[in-house]
Design an enzyme around this catalytic site. Structure first.
Site: not given
Ligand code: MEV
Length: 337
Positions: A114-115, A119, A121-122, A164
Site C-alpha cells: 500500500g505504499a 504491491s 498489482a504485482a 499498475d
Molecule cells: C494507484 O497505484 C494508482 C491510482 O491511479 C489508481 C489506479 O490507477 O488504479 C491512484
C-alpha cells in the site's frame, strides 16, 4: 509447485488522472513479489505470506473466496492484501474453468504494502500466472494483464485503472490511457525511492479525488493538467535514445515535470506531510525532480538523481524509513519454476 514473480512500479507521471481517462506512464522497478502455488486435492485455500506485513500471516479457509472469514490479524493492510489474493484465485479458477480448484499459496514480496509501488498489482499478476500454470493453462501476457486488472477493479469497487497491473505484467515503461495500454521506449532513468514506512488507502484516496472533481470545475481542470504533463513527458521520452544513459537535459526536463505533477497531486489532496517533506529533502539534495508515487496519503516518493546525494539526504530525513535506488525492470511477469 509453480512459482511466478512480477515487478512493482513507480509512476513517472499520471497517477489518479489515469482513473479519468488521462494517460499515465508507470515504470516497472526491480523489486518483485513472488507467488508459489501448489494445487490441492480439496477446494481449500491456504495462504502464507511473508513480508506483506511486519509479521507475515497464514490463513486457511474452504471453498468460495466470498465466504472467507475475516482475517484475524494485527494490520488492516493484511485484510486488504487477502482481498487481492482472493480476487486472483477467482480469476485463476475462471481462466482454467476450475471453479472448485484449491491451492496452497505462498507469497513473498520485496514491495512494501500500500505504499505506491504497486504491491497489490504485482501479487495479483504473479498469483494469477502461477495458479493458472499450476492448473496447466498458459495465459498470454495481455490476458494476464486483463485478468489482473479485473481482479483489482473488483477489490477497489470499480475505481482502478489498467496502469499498475499492465505495467507489472509487461515490465519496462508503459503508457496507459483508458483501455489503450502499450510499452514505450525509455532510457534507464535513475529512480530513487524514499519510503516513509506508512501506507495510503487507494480506494479512499481515489474517492476523495472523485468528489473534489465533481464539486469543483478547477479540480477537474487539475486532473486534465496532469494529463498534459504526461503528454509532455511522453514526447521527451520518445525523443530520447533508450539504449544510452539519459542526457542531463532530459533529466532536468523530466524532473521539472515531476515537480509540477507533485504540486497538482498535492492540490488534489493526495499528498501528506511526510511525502512532502521527503519530496523537499530530495529537491534540496539536488534531485532533478521528485513526486509522490501511486495513490499517495503516505508511502513512497520517487525522485530522479544519478548521484547518491538524494539517497543519502533521504536517509537523514526524519520522515524517511528507507531510501533506495530502483532500476527500471524491463522484464514483467516471470516464470520462476
Ligand atoms: C494507484 O497505484 C494508482 C491510482 O491511479 C489508481 C489506479 O490507477 O488504479 C491512484
Amino acid at each position: 509447485m509453480t512459482v511466478s514473480s512480477a515487478p512493482g512500479k513507480v509512476y513517472l507521471f499520471g497517477e489518479h488522472a489515469v482513473v479519468y481517462g488521462e494517460p499515465a506512464v508507470p515504470c516497472a522497478i526491480e523489486r518483485r513479489a513472488t507467488v508459489a502455488v501448489d494445487a490441492r486435492e480439496d477446494d481449500h485455500i491456504r495462504v502464507e505470506a511473508r513480508d506483506l506485513s511486519l509479521d507475515g500471516f497464514t490463513v486457511e479457509y474452504a471453498g468460495d473466496t466470498d465466504d472467507r472469514p475475516d482475517v484475524d490479524v494485527p494490520s488492516g493492510l493484511v485484510d486488504a492484501a487477502m482481498g487481492y489474493i482472493d480476487a486472483a484465485v477467482e480469476q485463476a479458477r475462471d481462466a482454467a474453468d476450475a471453479p472448485d480448484a484449491g491451492f496452497d499459496i505462498r507469497v513473498e514480496s520485496e514491495i512494501p504494502l500500500g505504499a505506491g509501488l504497486g504491491s497489490s498489482a504485482a501479487v495479483v499478476v504473479a498469483g494469477i500466472d502461477a495458479a493458472t500454470r499450476e492448473l496447466g493453462v498458459e495465459l498470454s501476457s495481455e490476458e494476464l494483464a486483463d485478468r489482473a486488472y479485473r481482479a483489482e477493479y473488483d477489490v477497489q469497487d470499480g475505481q482502478a485503472s489498467r496502469a499498475d497491473t499492465f505495467c507489472s505484467a509487461m515490465g519496462g515503461a508503459v503508457r496507459v490511457e483508458g483501455d489503450d495500454c502499450r510499452r514505450i521506449d525509455a532510457p534507464n532513468l535513475p529512480f530513487v525511492v524514499g519510503f516513509d514506512g506508512g501506507a495510503g488507502d487507494t480506494g479512499e484516496l481515489v474517492a476523495g479525488v472523485r468528489s473534489l472533481r465533481e464539486e469543483y470545475g478547477f479540480a477537474a481542470d487539475t486532473v486534465e493538467s496532469i494529463g498534459d504533463i504526461v503528454r509532455e513527458g511522453e514526447s521527451l521520452l520518445a525523443a530520447a535514445d533508450p539504449a544510452s544513459d539519459p542526457e542531463p537535459e532530459l533529466l532536468a526536463d523530466l524532473g521539472r515535470l515531476m515537480d509540477f505533477d507533485h504540486g497538482l497531486l498535492e492540490a488534489l489532496g493526495v499528498s501528506s506531510r511526510t511525502l512532502d517533506n521527503m519530496v523537499w529533502a530530495a529537491r534540496e539534495a539536488g534531485a532533478h525532480g521528485a513526486k509522490l508515487t501511486g495513490a499517495g496519503g503516505g508511502g513512497c516518493i520517487v525522485a530522479l538523481d544519478e548521484t547518491p546525494e538524494t539517497r543519502t539526504a533521504l536517509r537523514y530525513t526524519a520522515e524517511c524509513r528507507d531510501a533506495f535506488r530502483a532500476e527500471l525492470d524491463r522484464e514483467g511477469v516471470r516464470a520462476e519454476k
